[in-house]
Design an enzyme around this catalytic site. Structure first.
Site, PDB file in Angstrom:
ATOM      1  N   ASP A 149       0.823  -1.203   0.000  1.00  0.00           N
ATOM      2  CA  ASP A 149       0.000   0.000   0.000  1.00  0.00           C
ATOM      3  C   ASP A 149       0.865   1.264   0.000  1.00  0.00           C
ATOM      4  OD1 ASP A 149      -2.345   1.444  -0.083  1.00  0.00           O
ATOM      5  OD2 ASP A 149      -2.714   1.346   2.071  1.00  0.00           O
ATOM      6  N   HIS A 192      -3.079   0.635  11.869  1.00  0.00           N
ATOM      7  CA  HIS A 192      -2.761  -0.761  11.571  1.00  0.00           C
ATOM      8  C   HIS A 192      -1.254  -0.934  11.422  1.00  0.00           C
ATOM      9  CE1 HIS A 192      -3.931   1.544   7.925  1.00  0.00           C
ATOM     10  NE2 HIS A 192      -2.725   1.179   7.528  1.00  0.00           N
ATOM     11  N   ARG A 290       1.865  13.047  10.451  1.00  0.00           N
ATOM     12  CA  ARG A 290       0.572  12.961   9.780  1.00  0.00           C
ATOM     13  C   ARG A 290      -0.095  11.698  10.312  1.00  0.00           C
ATOM     14  NH1 ARG A 290      -1.278   9.610   5.911  1.00  0.00           N
ATOM     15  NH2 ARG A 290      -2.560  10.319   4.183  1.00  0.00           N
ATOM     16  N   ASP A 292      -2.310   8.908  10.194  1.00  0.00           N
ATOM     17  CA  ASP A 292      -2.951   8.233   9.067  1.00  0.00           C
ATOM     18  C   ASP A 292      -4.288   7.609   9.478  1.00  0.00           C
ATOM     19  OD1 ASP A 292      -2.666   7.088   6.330  1.00  0.00           O
ATOM     20  OD2 ASP A 292      -2.726   5.197   7.426  1.00  0.00           O
ATOM     21  N   GLU A 334      -5.407  13.046   9.124  1.00  0.00           N
ATOM     22  CA  GLU A 334      -5.858  12.622   7.797  1.00  0.00           C
ATOM     23  C   GLU A 334      -7.249  12.030   7.973  1.00  0.00           C
ATOM     24  OE1 GLU A 334      -6.012   9.626   4.220  1.00  0.00           O
ATOM     25  OE2 GLU A 334      -5.548   8.982   6.240  1.00  0.00           O
ATOM     26  N   ASP A 399      -3.309  10.066  -2.698  1.00  0.00           N
ATOM     27  CA  ASP A 399      -4.535   9.274  -2.684  1.00  0.00           C
ATOM     28  C   ASP A 399      -5.520   9.758  -3.744  1.00  0.00           C
ATOM     29  OD1 ASP A 399      -3.978   7.324  -0.784  1.00  0.00           O
ATOM     30  OD2 ASP A 399      -4.554   8.620   0.881  1.00  0.00           O
ATOM     31  N   ARG A 523      -4.423   4.402  -7.969  1.00  0.00           N
ATOM     32  CA  ARG A 523      -3.725   5.567  -7.408  1.00  0.00           C
ATOM     33  C   ARG A 523      -2.290   5.673  -7.920  1.00  0.00           C
ATOM     34  NH1 ARG A 523      -4.539   4.636  -1.156  1.00  0.00           N
ATOM     35  NH2 ARG A 523      -4.050   2.548  -1.901  1.00  0.00           N
TER      36      ARG A 523
HETATM   37  C1  GLC Z   1      -8.176   7.015   3.542  1.00  0.00           C
HETATM   38  C2  GLC Z   1      -9.448   7.739   3.233  1.00  0.00           C
HETATM   39  C3  GLC Z   1     -10.196   7.157   2.099  1.00  0.00           C
HETATM   40  C4  GLC Z   1      -9.225   6.878   1.002  1.00  0.00           C
HETATM   41  C5  GLC Z   1      -8.317   5.790   1.481  1.00  0.00           C
HETATM   42  C6  GLC Z   1      -7.380   5.284   0.446  1.00  0.00           C
HETATM   43  O1  GLC Z   1      -8.211   6.378   4.736  1.00  0.00           O
HETATM   44  O2  GLC Z   1     -10.247   7.897   4.377  1.00  0.00           O
HETATM   45  O3  GLC Z   1     -11.170   8.039   1.637  1.00  0.00           O
HETATM   46  O4  GLC Z   1      -9.890   6.505  -0.140  1.00  0.00           O
HETATM   47  O5  GLC Z   1      -7.589   6.257   2.544  1.00  0.00           O
HETATM   48  O6  GLC Z   1      -6.803   6.233  -0.344  1.00  0.00           O
HETATM   49  C1  GLC Z   2      -4.224   6.517   4.299  1.00  0.00           C
HETATM   50  C2  GLC Z   2      -3.207   6.652   3.219  1.00  0.00           C
HETATM   51  C3  GLC Z   2      -3.548   5.719   2.116  1.00  0.00           C
HETATM   52  C4  GLC Z   2      -3.604   4.326   2.661  1.00  0.00           C
HETATM   53  C5  GLC Z   2      -4.533   4.233   3.866  1.00  0.00           C
HETATM   54  C6  GLC Z   2      -4.309   2.969   4.620  1.00  0.00           C
HETATM   55  O1  GLC Z   2      -5.460   6.974   3.929  1.00  0.00           O
HETATM   56  O2  GLC Z   2      -3.143   7.974   2.797  1.00  0.00           O
HETATM   57  O3  GLC Z   2      -2.629   5.818   1.081  1.00  0.00           O
HETATM   58  O4  GLC Z   2      -4.065   3.472   1.677  1.00  0.00           O
HETATM   59  O5  GLC Z   2      -4.293   5.241   4.795  1.00  0.00           O
HETATM   60  O6  GLC Z   2      -3.115   3.065   5.369  1.00  0.00           O
END
Ligand code: GLC
Ligand code: GLC
Length: 646
Positions: A149, A192, A290, A292, A334, A399, A523
């Site tokens: 990811d 996580h 940040r 997450d 975020e 994202d 993405r």
């Molecule tokens: C984030 C956002 C979600 C986004 C995802 C993956 O946790 O809350 O809207 O699509 O990550 O990019």
């Molecule tokens: C956040 C990150 C995204 C990732 C998700 C799970 O939203 O920006 O890229 O997929 O968290 O960690």
């Protein structure tokens, strides 16, 4: 349950002597350092204790965990390098440093932008040229090989991914950046860990204590009960929120991918250990974390398990631990969720900074519709936040774009949220006739009709289509769109954040489809390798790169020179024109008026607007350098006009 003042004081006065015994040697050798710790502990303990008690008082071994947490905080403070302790002191004296108009952020992947940490080090002159004071490096820790990811599946928060460098290099980079006036920003991926983190490996091996670090269930009973109320986040990858692991014959909560195991914060040990990981990063020299996926960190049966009150308590508890052991550290949330929920994370005692996903989505919405009504309404009603906090304003990040505006807000403007999102998805994938955009869908969910959008800023703004299929006139319009939305981020108030690559108009890169570890995740279309040949053209005014880069530099230079761009007090102008957004920024000596035309047609605004909002007869065009009288204002297609009273 909230503890009384007396209970709080009793707890602290029982714990301090125990800390004093434990850290006696240190207290003697470094009395000043130790006293600073005690002072901060006394100041912030009541808040920390209150929250910890609400979360964990029902645990049989509550006091054991509380003491363990304080010991961790003392250890982390005592091992904090001197220069960072000095930074703490200076930030405590000047807590609103990040509200300054000098702030400018950039974000990139280490490997994609510069190969590795040494490469990033070598790019410091470029970051300075661009004027960055904030650099977010995307996750750079050890991750599983293959799918991870984009780094958001962390196997160890203490080891840099060996392909990128070492912890020592990260430490040196943080310090070099700081010496160059740039704050290092990293992610705390704390919802996580990867399935290869040692806690997960122990859990897979059957260790029950480690299984308690995660949310693991023996059969489908609880997963089914939870899933009645859950949203699917990555439906392409697995339905629902749980994954079955035959090794343990159990179901693990995996909100995102199967290899991303949600941590169980109802276990105080998880909170303590993650606080320790967090402070370790702070001690490496990270100035902003940040946070997450904040929305997901607490789960409660019968709810959608997003944005729960306990999620806020947890972040506030992390905030309190930072105030005690690494006070310079800031959090950025975020939360890409409903705007009512986004703002709840923003507070000096929770996250001082927050992405502004609503502004981001509505900038694109306004470009597609050529109408500013939703954007206007959002800025009037939803932009104001606590004055000690700041929005981080951006047009693109790594994202997807989710259309996270409020359906109720839209309904007030007679817009149907569901159909409007569908239109925006059609528009930005280029399916809508006449669309200038070239984007891809992300996680299209046939069950709900929901989808999000991938694509670089330039491709979504029309540059890809214009360059490949159209004429110089459309190229010009695309460049104007890019500058217009960046211009708003640079002037509206808060920290502007550039997704590096956008400043030279990077187009979509479809080659991710050839890489099996990436092919399923659109993405990656907007996560290409930096093209340094393209960058080399950034100062050539005849090139597309140069036109975008120079345009952005002009906007950023203007931001630096005018105190009106400090902070985020903003007054929205009623322009009376559906295509033109207008707002005023104010300093002690100046009023700066910004007018942006979201349409491809010229627009004219009446002169009285200048008098009404600018309170003057003479104005200066800050981008054109000309004096302008208070007469009708002509806006060219997609114009971004900045005029200041003089
Ligand atoms: C984030 C956002 C979600 C986004 C995802 C993956 O946790 O809350 O809207 O699509 O990550 O990019
Ligand atoms: C956040 C990150 C995204 C990732 C998700 C799970 O939203 O920006 O890229 O997929 O968290 O960690």
């Amino acid at each position: 349950m909230i503890p009384t003042q007396r209970q709080t004081q009793n707890s602290l006065s029982r714990l301090i002597p125990r800390l004093q015994v434990r850290f006696a040697d240190h207290a003697q050798a470094y009395p000043q350092e130790w006293n600073t710790f005690l002072r901060r502990l006394e100041e912030h303990f009541p808040r920390l204790f209150g929250i910890y008690y609400q979360l964990y008082a029902n645990q049989y071994d509550f006091f054991y965990h509380l003491e363990d947490l304080l010991v961790t905080l003392a250890q982390m403070w005592l091992s904090r390098p001197d220069d960072l302790q000095a930074l703490d002191a200076s930030r405590e004296k000047n807590p609103d440093w990040f509200l300054s108009n000098q702030m400018l952020g950039g974000v990139c992947y280490v490997d994609l932008f510069a190969g590795d940490l040494a490469g990033i080090q070598g790019k410091i002159p470029y970051f300075k040229e661009l004027g960055l004071t904030y650099l977010h490096l995307m996750p750079l820790f050890r991750v599983p090989q293959g799918e991870n990811d984009g780094g958001y599946a962390v196997s160890s928060y203490r080891e840099v991914n060996p392909a990128l460098g070492s912890m020592q290099q990260l430490l040196e980079l943080a310090s070099d950046l700081r010496q160059n006036g740039i704050s290092l920003v990293l992610d705390l991926v704390f919802n996580h860990t990867s399935n290869e983190h040692e806690w997960a490996l122990q859990a897979i091996a059957g260790d029950e204590d480690n299984q308690d670090y995660y949310r693991i269930f023996p059969d489908r009973t609880m997963p089914d009960a939870y899933e009645k109320h859950l949203r699917e986040i990555f439906p392409d990858e697995h339905p629902g929120a749980f994954t079955y692991f035959p090794e343990i014959n159990k179901w693990v909560w995996t909100t995102f991918h199967s290899y991303q195991w949600d941590l169980n914060y109802s276990n105080p040990q998880v909170f303590n250990r993650m606080a320790e990981e967090m402070l370790t990063l702070a001690n490496v020299g990270v100035e902003v974390l940040r946070l997450d996926a904040v929305a997901f960190i607490w789960k409660q049966l019968g709810t959608n398990c997003e944005n729960l009150p306990e999620a806020h308590l947890l972040i506030q508890a992390f905030n309190a631990t930072a105030r005690i052991a690494a006070p310079a550290l800031l959090f950025k949330s975020e939360a890409i969720v409903h705007p009512d929920e986004v703002v709840k994370y923003i507070h000096p005692e929770e996250c001082q900074l927050s992405y502004n996903p609503l502004l981001m989505a509505l900038l694109w919405e306004a470009l597609a519709t050529r109408k500013v009504s939703l954007l206007n309404q959002a800025l009037r009603e939803r932009f104001k936040i606590n004055s000690e906090c700041a929005w981080v304003n951006y047009v693109r990040c790594h994202d997807d774009i989710g259309w996270t505006f409020s359906d109720e807000d839209a309904a007030h403007l007679d817009i149907n949220g569901y159909y409007h999102r569908k239109f925006l998805n059609d528009f930005y994938t280029g399916r809508f006739e006449g669309s200038f955009a070239r984007g891809l869908t992300f996680q299209e969910n046939p069950k709900t009709g929901d989808a999000r959008i991938s694509g670089t800023c330039a491709s979504l703004a029309g540059l890809e289509k214009a360059v490949r299929e159209e004429t110089a006139a459309e190229v010009e319009l695309a460049i104007r769109r890019i500058l217009l939305i960046h211009g708003i981020c640079l002037t509206i108030g808060g920290i502007p954040l550039i997704y590096l690559g956008d400043e030279i108009g990077t187009l979509n890169d479809y080659s991710y489809r050839d890489d099996p570890a990436k092919a399923e995740d659109s993405r990656w279309v907007h996560r290409p390798f930096a093209d340094w040949e393209k960058y080399a053209r950034r100062n050539d005014p005849a090139s597309i790169e140069g036109r975008i880069y120079q345009g952005l530099r002009r906007l950023a230079g203007m931001r630096l020179q005018h105190a009106a761009f400090n902070g985020q007090e903003v007054q929205i102008i009623d322009t009376g024109n559906p295509h033109v957004l207008g707002f005023v920024r104010i300093s002690a000596s100046q009023r700066v008026l910004i007018f942006t035309n979201f349409s491809e047609q010229e627009q004219t605004l009446p002169a009285y607007l200048l008098r009404l909002y600018g309170l003057s007869y003479q104005y200066e065009n800050l981008l054109g350098g000309k004096t302008v009288p208070a007469v009708d204002i002509n806006l060219s297609p997609l114009d971004f006009l900045v005029i200041a009273s003089s």
